[in-house]
Scaffold this motif. Structure first.
Motif, PDB file in Angstrom:
ATOM      1  N   ALA A 102      52.556 -22.445 -10.796  1.00 40.24           N
ATOM      2  CA  ALA A 102      51.115 -22.345 -10.531  1.00 40.24           C
ATOM      3  C   ALA A 102      50.637 -23.669  -9.927  1.00 40.24           C
ATOM      4  CB  ALA A 102      50.347 -22.059 -11.807  1.00 40.24           C
ATOM      5  N   PRO A 103      49.715 -23.606  -8.947  1.00 38.21           N
ATOM      6  CA  PRO A 103      49.212 -24.841  -8.346  1.00 38.21           C
ATOM      7  C   PRO A 103      48.176 -25.523  -9.238  1.00 38.21           C
ATOM      8  CG  PRO A 103      48.132 -22.974  -7.355  1.00 38.21           C
ATOM      9  CD  PRO A 103      49.148 -22.421  -8.320  1.00 38.21           C
ATOM     10  N   LEU A 137      38.320 -19.705   0.981  1.00 35.56           N
ATOM     11  CA  LEU A 137      39.578 -19.002   0.788  1.00 35.56           C
ATOM     12  C   LEU A 137      40.139 -19.399  -0.578  1.00 35.56           C
ATOM     13  CD1 LEU A 137      40.996 -19.363   4.378  1.00 35.56           C
ATOM     14  CD2 LEU A 137      40.216 -17.262   3.273  1.00 35.56           C
ATOM     15  N   ARG A 138      39.934 -18.515  -1.555  1.00 37.61           N
ATOM     16  CA  ARG A 138      40.354 -18.769  -2.939  1.00 37.61           C
ATOM     17  C   ARG A 138      41.724 -18.138  -3.163  1.00 37.61           C
ATOM     18  NH1 ARG A 138      36.241 -16.515  -5.959  1.00 37.61           N
ATOM     19  NH2 ARG A 138      37.296 -14.528  -5.770  1.00 37.61           N
ATOM     20  N   LEU A 139      42.619 -18.900  -3.782  1.00 37.88           N
ATOM     21  CA  LEU A 139      43.922 -18.358  -4.150  1.00 37.88           C
ATOM     22  C   LEU A 139      43.688 -17.282  -5.197  1.00 37.88           C
ATOM     23  CD1 LEU A 139      46.989 -18.641  -3.712  1.00 37.88           C
ATOM     24  CD2 LEU A 139      46.995 -20.190  -5.669  1.00 37.88           C
ATOM     25  N   ALA A 140      44.168 -16.076  -4.957  1.00 34.47           N
ATOM     26  CA  ALA A 140      43.935 -14.941  -5.847  1.00 34.47           C
ATOM     27  C   ALA A 140      44.323 -15.273  -7.283  1.00 34.47           C
ATOM     28  CB  ALA A 140      44.720 -13.726  -5.362  1.00 34.47           C
ATOM     29  N   ALA A 143      40.960 -20.428  -9.723  1.00 32.98           N
ATOM     30  CA  ALA A 143      39.663 -21.019  -9.380  1.00 32.98           C
ATOM     31  C   ALA A 143      39.845 -22.084  -8.298  1.00 32.98           C
ATOM     32  CB  ALA A 143      39.027 -21.631 -10.625  1.00 32.98           C
ATOM     33  N   LEU A 144      40.956 -21.980  -7.539  1.00 38.78           N
ATOM     34  CA  LEU A 144      41.267 -22.977  -6.515  1.00 38.78           C
ATOM     35  C   LEU A 144      41.039 -22.432  -5.113  1.00 38.78           C
ATOM     36  CD1 LEU A 144      44.588 -24.403  -8.011  1.00 38.78           C
ATOM     37  CD2 LEU A 144      42.266 -25.340  -8.219  1.00 38.78           C
ATOM     38  N   GLU A 168      41.724 -27.077  -4.126  1.00 36.43           N
ATOM     39  CA  GLU A 168      40.745 -27.788  -4.961  1.00 36.43           C
ATOM     40  C   GLU A 168      39.915 -26.776  -5.739  1.00 36.43           C
ATOM     41  OE1 GLU A 168      40.994 -30.941  -5.275  1.00 36.43           O
ATOM     42  OE2 GLU A 168      42.270 -31.346  -3.537  1.00 36.43           O
ATOM     43  N   ARG A 169      39.312 -27.230  -6.823  1.00 39.43           N
ATOM     44  CA  ARG A 169      38.461 -26.346  -7.624  1.00 39.43           C
ATOM     45  C   ARG A 169      37.286 -25.860  -6.775  1.00 39.43           C
ATOM     46  NH1 ARG A 169      39.189 -25.408 -12.587  1.00 39.43           N
ATOM     47  NH2 ARG A 169      37.003 -24.979 -12.956  1.00 39.43           N
ATOM     48  N   CYS A 170      37.141 -24.568  -6.665  1.00 39.38           N
ATOM     49  CA  CYS A 170      36.093 -23.974  -5.833  1.00 39.38           C
ATOM     50  C   CYS A 170      34.698 -24.426  -6.259  1.00 39.38           C
ATOM     51  CB  CYS A 170      36.158 -22.451  -5.896  1.00 39.38           C
ATOM     52  SG  CYS A 170      37.718 -21.738  -5.337  1.00 39.38           S
ATOM     53  N   ASP A 171      34.498 -24.624  -7.562  1.00 36.28           N
ATOM     54  CA  ASP A 171      33.160 -24.954  -8.053  1.00 36.28           C
ATOM     55  C   ASP A 171      32.811 -26.432  -7.888  1.00 36.28           C
ATOM     56  OD1 ASP A 171      34.914 -25.883 -10.001  1.00 36.28           O
ATOM     57  OD2 ASP A 171      33.820 -24.991 -11.687  1.00 36.28           O
ATOM     58  N   THR A 172      33.757 -27.255  -7.470  1.00 34.38           N
ATOM     59  CA  THR A 172      33.432 -28.687  -7.317  1.00 34.38           C
ATOM     60  C   THR A 172      33.634 -29.210  -5.887  1.00 34.38           C
ATOM     61  OG1 THR A 172      35.659 -29.363  -7.984  1.00 34.38           O
ATOM     62  CG2 THR A 172      33.972 -29.217  -9.722  1.00 34.38           C
ATOM     63  N   VAL A 173      34.439 -28.534  -5.085  1.00 32.86           N
ATOM     64  CA  VAL A 173      34.669 -29.021  -3.717  1.00 32.86           C
ATOM     65  C   VAL A 173      33.447 -28.680  -2.845  1.00 32.86           C
ATOM     66  CG1 VAL A 173      35.903 -26.947  -2.905  1.00 32.86           C
ATOM     67  CG2 VAL A 173      36.347 -29.149  -1.829  1.00 32.86           C
TER      68      VAL A 173
END
Length: 181
Positions: A102-103, A137-140, A143-144, A168-173
């Motif tokens: 997992a990334p 573009l979120r990795l399925a 939350a990245l 990167e975290r979608c909610d912070t980038v």
């Protein structure tokens, strides 16, 4: 040649032409995956890229964001497929979030065989990107999101620039670094 044979030949040619029109060829240039915000490169912006060009391209290295060029080598093109994978046809490979199963935030993106499953790298699970309502573009299943780095540097040419490309975290980038056309 009989009339029936001629019709069969014409039908076969038409079928082949319609199939060829539906399937993009490797030699055909596809769209570049482009960041929506041009950042420090007005009018051109940044696109996902393989380090190097032509015979000097390094598909074995992590992918980067490079300033988009109007006329790029086909190898630098990415096509978004219907199954949510990002494919580089010239390498017959998919954009893959790197991770030991997992990334993590900050993980790079690499090219791996599409749908592959390697020891410690279940590539198929790390190749599915969902476009969010905000065009990230979120990795399925994570939350990245695919993001470019905040800093840019020149390449071997002073007129070209590159940035890191990571998960990167979608909610912070910031949106400027993670919204894609």
């Amino acid at each position: 040649m009989t009339r029936q044979t001629a019709r069969r030949i014409v039908c076969a040619v038409l079928v082949l032409l319609s199939v060829a029109a539906e399937r993009p060829s490797v030699a055909q240039s596809g769209p570049q995956l482009r960041l929506a915000d041009d950042l420090d490169f007005p009018g051109e912006g940044y696109c996902v890229d393989v380090v190097g060009v032509g015979a000097g391209a390094r598909a074995d290295l992590p992918l980067v964001a490079h300033n988009c060029l109007p006329e790029r080598n086909v190898a630098d093109r990415i096509v978004v497929q219907r199954d949510d994978t990002l494919v580089m046809p010239s390498y017959d490979a998919c954009v893959t979030a790197f991770g030991v199963t997992a990334p993590l935030p900050g993980s790079p993106l690499i090219l791996r065989p599409c749908g592959g499953r390697e020891h410690f790298l279940p590539a198929g699970a790390l190749q599915r990107f969902e476009r969010t309502a905000e065009d990230r573009l979120r990795l399925a299943g994570t939350a990245l999101c695919l993001a470019v780095g905040p800093d840019a540097a020149p390449t071997y040419s002073a007129v070209h620039r590159w940035r890191t490309l990571t998960m990167e975290r979608c909610d912070t980038v910031p949106a400027a670094l993670s919204v894609w056309d």
